[in-house]
Enzyme design. Structure first.
Site, PDB file in Angstrom:
ATOM      1  N   ASP A 155    -130.323  56.688 -24.646  1.00 16.27           N
ATOM      2  CA  ASP A 155    -129.467  56.234 -23.556  1.00 16.27           C
ATOM      3  C   ASP A 155    -130.164  55.027 -22.922  1.00 16.27           C
ATOM      4  O   ASP A 155    -131.348  54.751 -23.202  1.00 16.27           O
ATOM      5  CB  ASP A 155    -129.220  57.354 -22.537  1.00 16.27           C
ATOM      6  CG  ASP A 155    -127.968  57.079 -21.699  1.00 16.27           C
ATOM      7  OD1 ASP A 155    -127.517  55.913 -21.639  1.00 16.27           O
ATOM      8  OD2 ASP A 155    -127.435  58.038 -21.089  1.00 16.27           O
TER       9      ASP A 155
HETATM   10  C1  BGC Z   1    -124.768  56.144 -19.783  1.00 13.98           C
HETATM   11  C2  BGC Z   1    -124.249  56.147 -21.217  1.00 13.98           C
HETATM   12  C3  BGC Z   1    -123.761  54.778 -21.576  1.00 13.98           C
HETATM   13  C4  BGC Z   1    -124.871  53.768 -21.372  1.00 13.98           C
HETATM   14  C5  BGC Z   1    -124.496  52.344 -21.733  1.00 13.98           C
HETATM   15  C6  BGC Z   1    -125.735  55.011 -19.523  1.00 13.98           C
HETATM   16  O1  BGC Z   1    -125.981  54.891 -18.170  1.00 13.98           O
HETATM   17  O2  BGC Z   1    -125.379  57.379 -19.498  1.00 13.98           O
HETATM   18  O3  BGC Z   1    -123.226  57.083 -21.348  1.00 13.98           O
HETATM   19  O4  BGC Z   1    -123.287  54.774 -22.878  1.00 13.98           O
HETATM   20  O5  BGC Z   1    -125.251  53.791 -20.010  1.00 13.98           O
HETATM   21  O6  BGC Z   1    -123.618  51.813 -20.823  1.00 13.98           O
END
Ligand code: BGC
Length: 726
Positions: A267
């Protein structure tokens, strides 16, 4: 019986990574291996860490579309750049980083879950994937399948509810739909990112077997069905280790027990080390600008050069990424980088179908709904129902076709930099006026109780639109509707008994006024055609068929935790000292917890009313299939969702039940269909300390019902001891 290899903890080693996977498509693996052999070390190193375009300063500079992620390709080997976009509910465009770039916005994931309709989940994914492809994206950060453990979790709306079988099945179908466009989908967030408060610092504690039977089972099912090219590991720790450097989960369960061949991406901002993360199973650092340092850039290059990390592991990481590209068809059918036309009109129909199948009718006293065609005066109150419907916030936010009639920036809080409270331009007022051309339909904003009461008194029907905005990075501190909306509902209901409450919420809210209103419709965040779908349900053009994918509690403290754990220690930016969350309910998530504690919910998992009534008869059991008759005994055509629950042993010698299968069936008035429901064996099984599933020899009671805890029909199945290392 189960389709998995023996569960043994694999400690990362080059040999383990090189082991052939059971059942993996050989050709894709071979092709990936053959491509990686041709790569230079520099090319491999470039593939395993990604930029976050809004903050990226790559050397040399490369053109990047503003979105979640970018990884340069290797042109000489035909490897395209990876252009990553968030896409839980549509191709996201948070805080409109790409000015004017709209996309089709599906309703909340909970609406898809409430449909209990795998085909619809597939259609939603296929639609999103087609738009992503037309916009030049080839990796979608989609497939959110974290189970709803707490009703106040800020991201519940993005996910698919509390049951592993339902959530895993639908996530798998949505992923399959995305990837039918020859692009990669993730499944996320692996695992136990179950609350947003302190998500970067919390340690989620749970007994490992219980995790296998719950959240991990949802991932396992989603991976089996959807074969996602990539798995995104979560921010939080699980049993002491960060999810993105958790060897037991990444190498042991995912790549070892399940034989997963794709790549694990982090993530954004979830990486905390180089050697440990790499050797625990993380294959790619995403959005490196959000980590403390670029762990998978220079530090990893040094570790490879000095032999601290075996070169074979770097090969494995790149092979996994290329495997994901080959296996999904991305490599053979590259996404054009010039945007293509999108058939938004056709895609809007998918969004509308999800809203129509996903709204859940919770109460309908004296047949208030559907509204008679002769209804003369209707008043809509609150929720900006004159212009649109609410959407959830965070990385899933779509800038929908039609724009945002209301958009409220956040002044503070952990979501402030990437979320705004946004309404989609699907006006319930306009849609209801079109559905009831003879009626006088008006709108009052609900800020004045007196004005709302006067308008309600003057109408045949009052509809209060109650909203609760939820977003990634924050949880709802309490389960009550915010902004004095309970008082508004009470005031309107006192003025007009014929009051319908439409809930546009990210999950359950408390309903102290339930006894005083005639009808309640749970609309979730209904997406860019929510207004139209609502009008069709209220007019009876569509018969409600949604069923709750989460339990609605009577009181907040009926749930395992009454509110977000650790919220007092988290500052305005969502930062704070580490803390633990003990998932004491283990695998007994949601309705199983209520059964275990003998607590009656306000509305049970699986519950949902229709304008007609369905009866079940003539149950039969044949191996792992239950069949029975479903009859529509009312006067309106409609779809039903009969559910089969197996009674199983809960924790500490108690009994609970689990959803073992369901079907969705459309019936004309007086029509009977004989339906067959295949039962998922893992819902009968327990995951043991020795690392395998087993079904104890026993008589298992099966209940066919309209919701969890309902027994319209029952039968028993005797199963011998079944142990499976699969
Ligand atoms: C989220 C993810 C997301 C990523 C990219 C993170 O803060 O938890 O679900 O895909 O950001 O935007």
């Amino acid at each position: 019986m189960f389709a998995y290899p023996k569960a043994t903890l694999v400690i990362a080693s080059a040999a383990a990574f090189a082991a052939p996977a059971v059942g993996a498509p050989q050709s894709a693996q071979d092709r990936a291996a053959a491509i990686v052999v041709k790569m230079t070390t520099a090319e491999k190193l470039a593939l395993i860490h990604g930029y976050f375009p809004p903050l990226a300063k790559p050397v040399p500079p490369v053109p990047m579309v503003p979105s979640a992620g970018y990884i340069p390709g290797i042109a000489r080997l035909g490897i395209p750049a990876l252009r990553e976009s968030d896409a839980s509910l549509g191709v996201a465009n948070q805080v409109e980083q790409r000015k004017g770039d709209v996309a089709t916005a599906l309703p909340a994931g909970l609406a898809t879950a409430a449909s209990f309709d795998p085909e619809l989940a597939y259609a939603g994914g296929a639609m999103i994937g087609a738009e992503a492809r037309a916009k030049g994206f080839n990796v979608l950060l989609a497939g959110g399948v974290n189970l709803t453990r707490d009703p106040w979790n800020g991201r519940n709306f993005e996910y698919l509810g509390e049951d592993p079988l339902l959530a895993g099945t639908l996530a798998g179908e949505a992923i399959r739909g995305v990837q039918s466009n020859h692009i990669v989908s993730t499944v996320k967030h692996f695992v136990l990112n179950s609350q947003e408060t302190g998500r970067m610092v919390l340690d989620a504690r749970i007994a490992p077997p219980a995790l296998r039977e719950s959240d991990l089972l949802a991932f396992q099912l989603a991976i089996e069905r959807g074969q996602p090219g990539s798995v995104m590991c979560a921010y939080n720790r699980v049993n002491g280790e960060y999810a993105c450097e958790n060897a037991a989960l990444l190498t042991g369960v995912l790549k070892g027990d399940w034989g997963y061949r794709g790549w694990v991406m982090s993530d954004w901002g979830a990486v905390h080390s180089t050697d440990k993360a790499v050797m625990s199973g993380l294959d790619q650092e995403s959005g490196q600008e959000l980590d403390k340092i670029d762990y998978f850039a220079a530090p990893l290059e040094r570790a490879i050069a000095t032999g601290g990390i075996p070169a074979a592991r770097l090969d494995d990481m790149t092979r996994r990424i290329v495997f994901g590209m080959v296996d999904t068809g991305l490599l053979d059918d590259p996404v054009p980088t010039t945007p293509h036309q999108i058939d938004y009109a056709a895609h809007a129909i998918v969004a509308q179908r999800v809203a129509e199948e996903g709204m859940v009718l919770l109460k309908n006293e004296s047949g208030l709904l559907p509204f008679a065609a002769t209804t003369k005066r209707i008043v809509l109150i609150g929720g900006h129902a004159d212009v649109g419907v609410l959407s959830g916030g965070g990385s899933s936010q779509v800038r929908s076709v039609g724009g945002a009639p209301v958009e409220i920036p956040l002044e503070s809080g952990a979501a402030a930099s990437f979320a705004r409270t946004t309404w989609h331009a699907s006006s319930p007022l306009r849609a209801l006026r079109a559905a009831f051309p003879e009626a006088r339909i008006t709108y009052v904003d609900g800020r004045s109780l007196a004005a709302a009461q006067t308008a309600a008194r003057d109408a045949d029907l009052a509809i209060v639109f109650a909203t609760q905005w939820q977003t990634e990075a924050m949880d709802a501190a309490i389960l009550a509707l915010p902004d004095k909306q309970n008082a508004l509902i009470d005031a309107v209901a006192a003025a007009n008994k014929r009051t319908l409450v439409v809930l546009e919420t990210g999950g359950p809210v408390l309903m102290p006024w339930l006894g005083r209103v005639s009808a309640v419709l749970q609309a979730w965040y209904p997406g860019q055609r929510g207004g139209e779908a609502l009008a069709r349900l209220l007019s009876g053009a569509v018969n409600p068929s949604g069923h709750l994918p989460i339990t609605f509690p009577i009181r907040a403290d009926d749930a395992p935790r009454p509110g977000p754990v650790g919220i007092a220690g988290i500052d305005a930016d969502g930062r704070g000292a580490p803390f633990t969350v003990d998932y004491i309910e283990g695998a007994d998530v949601g309705y199983r917890w209520y059964a275990l504690k003998h607590r009656k919910p306000l509305f049970a998992f699986g519950f949902g009313l229709s304008y007609t009534t369905f009866r079940y008869d003539r149950i039969k059991i044949n191996k792992m299939q239950v069949s029975f008759d479903v009859t529509n005994v009312g006067h309106t055509a409609g779809a039903d969702v009969p559910q089969v629950y197996v009674e199983a042993a809960g924790s500490a010698g108690t009994k609970t039940f689990r959803l073992a299968g369901w079907t969705r069936v459309m019936l004309a008035p007086n029509e009977t269909k004989h339906v067959t429901v295949a039962l998922e064996p893992r819902t009968f099984a327990r995951f043991g300390d020795k690392g395998d599933w087993s079904i104890a020899p026993d008589n298992y009671r099966l209940a066919v019902g309209h919701f969890a805890g309902d027994t319209a029909l029952a039968t028993t199945i005797h199963l011998p001891l079944i142990q499976s290392n699969q």
